[in-house]
Design a protein around this motif. Structure first.
Motif, mmCIF file in Angstrom:
data_model
loop_
_atom_site.group_PDB
_atom_site.id
_atom_site.type_symbol
_atom_site.label_atom_id
_atom_site.label_comp_id
_atom_site.label_asym_id
_atom_site.label_seq_id
_atom_site.Cartn_x
_atom_site.Cartn_y
_atom_site.Cartn_z
ATOM 1 N N UNK A 44 0.843 -1.194 0.000
ATOM 2 C CA UNK A 44 0.000 0.000 0.000
ATOM 3 C C UNK A 44 0.877 1.242 0.000
ATOM 4 N N UNK A 45 0.625 2.135 -0.928
ATOM 5 C CA UNK A 45 1.322 3.412 -0.967
ATOM 6 C C UNK A 45 0.631 4.382 -0.010
ATOM 7 N N UNK A 46 1.359 5.407 0.398
ATOM 8 C CA UNK A 46 0.807 6.424 1.299
ATOM 9 C C UNK A 46 -0.335 7.171 0.613
ATOM 10 N N UNK A 47 -1.211 7.719 1.408
ATOM 11 C CA UNK A 47 -2.257 8.593 0.879
ATOM 12 C C UNK A 47 -1.594 9.803 0.241
ATOM 13 N N UNK A 48 -2.250 10.455 -0.688
ATOM 14 C CA UNK A 48 -1.661 11.678 -1.263
ATOM 15 C C UNK A 48 -1.408 12.719 -0.169
ATOM 16 N N UNK A 49 -0.328 13.456 -0.319
ATOM 17 C CA UNK A 49 -0.017 14.493 0.667
ATOM 18 C C UNK A 49 -1.098 15.576 0.604
ATOM 19 N N UNK A 50 -1.494 16.068 1.768
ATOM 20 C CA UNK A 50 -2.551 17.078 1.860
ATOM 21 C C UNK A 50 -1.903 18.423 2.165
ATOM 22 N N UNK A 51 -2.014 19.347 1.211
ATOM 23 C CA UNK A 51 -1.398 20.661 1.351
ATOM 24 C C UNK A 51 -2.405 21.747 1.018
ATOM 25 N N UNK A 52 -2.239 22.919 1.615
ATOM 26 C CA UNK A 52 -3.100 24.038 1.222
ATOM 27 C C UNK A 52 -2.698 24.538 -0.164
ATOM 28 N N UNK A 53 -3.573 25.272 -0.794
ATOM 29 C CA UNK A 53 -3.239 25.908 -2.066
ATOM 30 C C UNK A 53 -2.128 26.936 -1.825
ATOM 31 N N UNK A 54 -1.229 27.029 -2.750
ATOM 32 C CA UNK A 54 -0.113 27.969 -2.622
ATOM 33 C C UNK A 54 -0.613 29.395 -2.390
ATOM 34 N N UNK A 55 -1.692 29.751 -3.057
ATOM 35 C CA UNK A 55 -2.232 31.110 -2.924
ATOM 36 C C UNK A 55 -2.811 31.379 -1.535
ATOM 37 N N UNK A 56 -3.157 30.329 -0.796
ATOM 38 C CA UNK A 56 -3.715 30.486 0.548
ATOM 39 C C UNK A 56 -2.643 30.619 1.635
ATOM 40 N N UNK A 57 -1.420 30.205 1.337
ATOM 41 C CA UNK A 57 -0.345 30.216 2.337
ATOM 42 C C UNK A 57 0.221 31.631 2.461
ATOM 43 N N UNK A 58 0.169 32.167 3.684
ATOM 44 C CA UNK A 58 0.673 33.525 3.920
ATOM 45 C C UNK A 58 2.111 33.519 4.440
ATOM 46 N N UNK A 59 2.515 32.431 5.099
ATOM 47 C CA UNK A 59 3.889 32.324 5.581
ATOM 48 C C UNK A 59 4.213 30.861 5.867
ATOM 49 N N UNK A 60 5.510 30.603 5.994
ATOM 50 C CA UNK A 60 5.994 29.268 6.336
ATOM 51 C C UNK A 60 6.964 29.415 7.496
ATOM 52 N N UNK A 61 6.726 28.662 8.562
ATOM 53 C CA UNK A 61 7.664 28.604 9.681
ATOM 54 C C UNK A 61 8.509 27.354 9.517
ATOM 55 N N UNK A 62 9.825 27.525 9.541
ATOM 56 C CA UNK A 62 10.759 26.413 9.456
ATOM 57 C C UNK A 62 11.452 26.336 10.805
ATOM 58 N N UNK A 63 11.258 25.203 11.497
ATOM 59 C CA UNK A 63 11.703 25.073 12.883
ATOM 60 C C UNK A 63 12.720 23.945 12.995
ATOM 61 N N UNK A 64 13.913 24.289 13.482
ATOM 62 C CA UNK A 64 14.970 23.318 13.729
ATOM 63 C C UNK A 64 15.320 23.408 15.209
ATOM 64 N N UNK A 65 14.760 22.509 15.986
ATOM 65 C CA UNK A 65 14.981 22.562 17.431
ATOM 66 C C UNK A 65 14.345 23.808 18.014
ATOM 67 N N UNK A 66 15.182 24.702 18.562
ATOM 68 C CA UNK A 66 14.677 25.943 19.146
ATOM 69 C C UNK A 66 14.794 27.128 18.186
ATOM 70 N N UNK A 67 15.334 26.901 17.003
ATOM 71 C CA UNK A 67 15.491 27.960 16.005
ATOM 72 C C UNK A 67 14.304 27.961 15.058
#
Length: 129
Positions: free
Chosen positions: A22-45
């Motif tokens: 069984x393959x994984x379900x399709x990844x669920x992502x918002x539409x690019x136009x709906x995304x206002x920002x992206x937080x990238x978190x590495x530990x405490x940074x």
């Protein structure tokens, strides 16, 4: 004749086992136009990015990910070193994790699936630090 029949049965059984993965379900992502920002978190940074071009590249790269047979059954990946990525839209937050394991690059969406990603997308996240 008996030998030929036995070989055919063995081949059919092996092919059936591989086809049943069984393959994984399709990844669920918002539409690019709906995304206002992206937080990238590495530990405490934490790095917050609201550059629309960068967000479009991230969403495109994540959308191109290939499903694997591996399941995501916990809140966090079972690897030592990963980056948490939060895609922030006006109404919701979508969380995925990006990591490298055994020479391959993955994105994991908790309880949905584990997907193979391009090394360039992986590097885009690490280059923020």
């Amino acid at each position: 004749m008996k030998k030929c029949f036995s070989v055919i049965i063995c081949v059919v059984c092996i092919l059936t086992l591989f086809a049943c993965g069984k393959k994984a379900n399709p990844i669920v992502l918002p539409q690019s136009s709906d995304v206002v920002s992206v937080d990238v978190i590495d530990g405490e940074n934490t790095v917050n990015c609201s550059d629309k071009t960068w967000i479009d590249e991230v969403i495109s790269g994540l959308s191109d990910s290939k499903p694997t047979n591996r399941e995501s059954v916990q809140d966090f990946p079972q690897v030592d070193n990963y980056i948490k990525v939060e895609l922030n839209s006006q109404t919701e937050k979508t969380t995925v994790f990006v990591y490298k394991d055994k020479g391959k690059f993955y994105v994991e969406q908790p309880y949905n699936g584990i997907y193979i990603i391009d090394s360039d997308l992986y590097k885009m996240f690490w280059e923020l630090y």
